[in-house]
Design an enzyme around this catalytic site. Sequence first.
Site, PDB file in Angstrom:
ATOM      1  N   ARG A 193      47.072  65.378  52.097  1.00 37.95           N
ATOM      2  CA  ARG A 193      47.571  65.075  50.753  1.00 37.95           C
ATOM      3  C   ARG A 193      49.045  65.426  50.572  1.00 37.95           C
ATOM      4  O   ARG A 193      49.530  66.411  51.132  1.00 37.95           O
ATOM      5  CB  ARG A 193      46.736  65.833  49.707  1.00 37.95           C
ATOM      6  CG  ARG A 193      45.301  65.362  49.642  1.00 37.95           C
ATOM      7  CD  ARG A 193      44.448  66.252  48.745  1.00 37.95           C
ATOM      8  NE  ARG A 193      43.112  65.685  48.573  1.00 37.95           N
ATOM      9  CZ  ARG A 193      42.090  65.907  49.416  1.00 37.95           C
ATOM     10  NH1 ARG A 193      42.279  66.697  50.481  1.00 37.95           N
ATOM     11  NH2 ARG A 193      40.920  65.352  49.212  1.00 37.95           N
TER      12      ARG A 193
ATOM     13  N   HIS B 189      46.127  60.593  52.976  1.00 34.70           N
ATOM     14  CA  HIS B 189      46.013  59.885  54.260  1.00 34.70           C
ATOM     15  C   HIS B 189      46.842  58.600  54.315  1.00 34.70           C
ATOM     16  O   HIS B 189      46.392  57.573  54.829  1.00 34.70           O
ATOM     17  CB  HIS B 189      44.551  59.581  54.562  1.00 34.70           C
ATOM     18  CG  HIS B 189      43.704  60.789  54.816  1.00 34.70           C
ATOM     19  ND1 HIS B 189      44.207  61.947  55.363  1.00 34.70           N
ATOM     20  CD2 HIS B 189      42.377  61.030  54.587  1.00 34.70           C
ATOM     21  CE1 HIS B 189      43.239  62.843  55.471  1.00 34.70           C
ATOM     22  NE2 HIS B 189      42.130  62.322  55.004  1.00 34.70           N
TER      23      HIS B 189
ATOM     24  N   HIS C  94      40.279  61.108  62.109  1.00 39.25           N
ATOM     25  CA  HIS C  94      39.346  61.516  61.056  1.00 39.25           C
ATOM     26  C   HIS C  94      37.887  61.299  61.472  1.00 39.25           C
ATOM     27  O   HIS C  94      37.054  60.908  60.651  1.00 39.25           O
ATOM     28  CB  HIS C  94      39.640  60.747  59.772  1.00 39.25           C
ATOM     29  CG  HIS C  94      39.272  61.476  58.515  1.00 39.25           C
ATOM     30  ND1 HIS C  94      37.971  61.742  58.154  1.00 39.25           N
ATOM     31  CD2 HIS C  94      40.037  61.999  57.529  1.00 39.25           C
ATOM     32  CE1 HIS C  94      37.951  62.373  56.994  1.00 39.25           C
ATOM     33  NE2 HIS C  94      39.193  62.550  56.593  1.00 39.25           N
TER      34      HIS C  94
ATOM     35  N   ASP D  69      37.100  72.270  52.590  1.00 40.58           N
ATOM     36  CA  ASP D  69      38.041  71.153  52.725  1.00 40.58           C
ATOM     37  C   ASP D  69      39.434  71.759  52.696  1.00 40.58           C
ATOM     38  O   ASP D  69      40.213  71.539  51.772  1.00 40.58           O
ATOM     39  CB  ASP D  69      37.844  70.128  51.603  1.00 40.58           C
ATOM     40  CG  ASP D  69      38.573  68.812  51.869  1.00 40.58           C
ATOM     41  OD1 ASP D  69      39.224  68.707  52.926  1.00 40.58           O
ATOM     42  OD2 ASP D  69      38.494  67.906  51.018  1.00 40.58           O
TER      43      ASP D  69
ATOM     44  N   GLU E 123      40.415  68.063  61.739  1.00 43.36           N
ATOM     45  CA  GLU E 123      41.592  67.204  61.862  1.00 43.36           C
ATOM     46  C   GLU E 123      42.821  68.052  62.208  1.00 43.36           C
ATOM     47  O   GLU E 123      43.332  68.784  61.361  1.00 43.36           O
ATOM     48  CB  GLU E 123      41.830  66.460  60.547  1.00 43.36           C
ATOM     49  CG  GLU E 123      40.633  65.659  60.059  1.00 43.36           C
ATOM     50  CD  GLU E 123      40.682  65.423  58.562  1.00 43.36           C
ATOM     51  OE1 GLU E 123      41.607  64.713  58.104  1.00 43.36           O
ATOM     52  OE2 GLU E 123      39.821  65.966  57.838  1.00 43.36           O
TER      53      GLU E 123
END
Length: 380
Positions: free
Chosen positions: A109, A134, A208, A280, A346
Amino acid sequence: MDMSRRSVIAGAAAVGVVAATAGTARAASRQPVKELFGTLPDGTKVHRWSLENGGTRLKVLSYGGIVQSLEIPDRHGRHTNVSLGYDNLAAYVAGTTFFGATIGRYGNRIAKGRFTLDGRAHQLSVNDGENSLHGGARGFDTRVWDVEGFTAGPDVGLHLYYTSVDGEMGYPGTLRTKVTFTLTRHGDWRIGYEATTDRPTVVNLTNHTYYNLAGEGSGGIHDHELTLRAARYTPTDAGLIPTGELARVAGTPFDFRRAKAVGRDIRAGHPQLVTAKGFDHNFVLDKGVTARPEHIATLRDPRSGRTLKIATDQPGVQFYSGNFLDGSLVGTSGRTYRQGDGLCLETQHFPDSPNQPSFPSTVLRPGQTYRTTTIHSFGV
């Protein structure tokens, strides 16, 4: 190759999973195979490329540079697809989960889709509330890449090429990107990223893929055991944008320095877990930016015995526990995906780095080449 890996491959050969062939037959089996996967509404053909080497099987789409399938053997030599995805092109085009995709120009982000570079403000495509995620609404995950198959000694792989024009999704500069997927003779999956630009810009490329080492569509990953070599992480605000703090993981649910089941603390009520509906978050790797890939993560499924070890030269890794899978998506197995049915690791620079002076820089300038490598090693 460790002995457990050798035993799996040998066992697979004994039961006929890995065919015992010789000489030219073995060489032929390592050639990349190309087939039509589907056609986009504008008539563009999308192909699927299949690779196999060292007991690992990989299928990649020209659309989005997407890993559509990743098969590895368990402790008994039985192959299973361990990556979440779809069996048809239309689902990928309509999807918003980035299953298996090559991500760019900027992974993760950027706050409010804005950043300033060399005194000039840039407004990006906003596609995640008020933020850019992304690469924007039409990031690299939605583009059709040019793909070339190759063999190099004992290795087999693909070169993927995409040129992002100046101003695409608001990013400055024409970015020429090359991503190389390689399967080694040991079954390792290497991803090499390269990019050049004609104007100063920001770049943060990643992959991803969602993993479930028990098998795609088999259920949740909360019993998977995860180790991360990270003593700090970057807490976020309500929009999942880093606050700028590098918080210590010690004494929190974010401490994965020793192997721990993903689900052990996921419902602990920690404010950061409540905000993200699970994990996350970007983990700040102890090693920092390195000249060569170094081991940073291990994932293990107790049921199948499968393990995944990740090495990278990047300073961070985003651990995402599949929080927004809601049961509405049907995967390649024909089964639906629910919350926690897959996880992502990631490798990356930190989210919102263009707006965070204390974070490692993601700026790329003319005359420079962006290069980074991540290695995935599978075993039991």
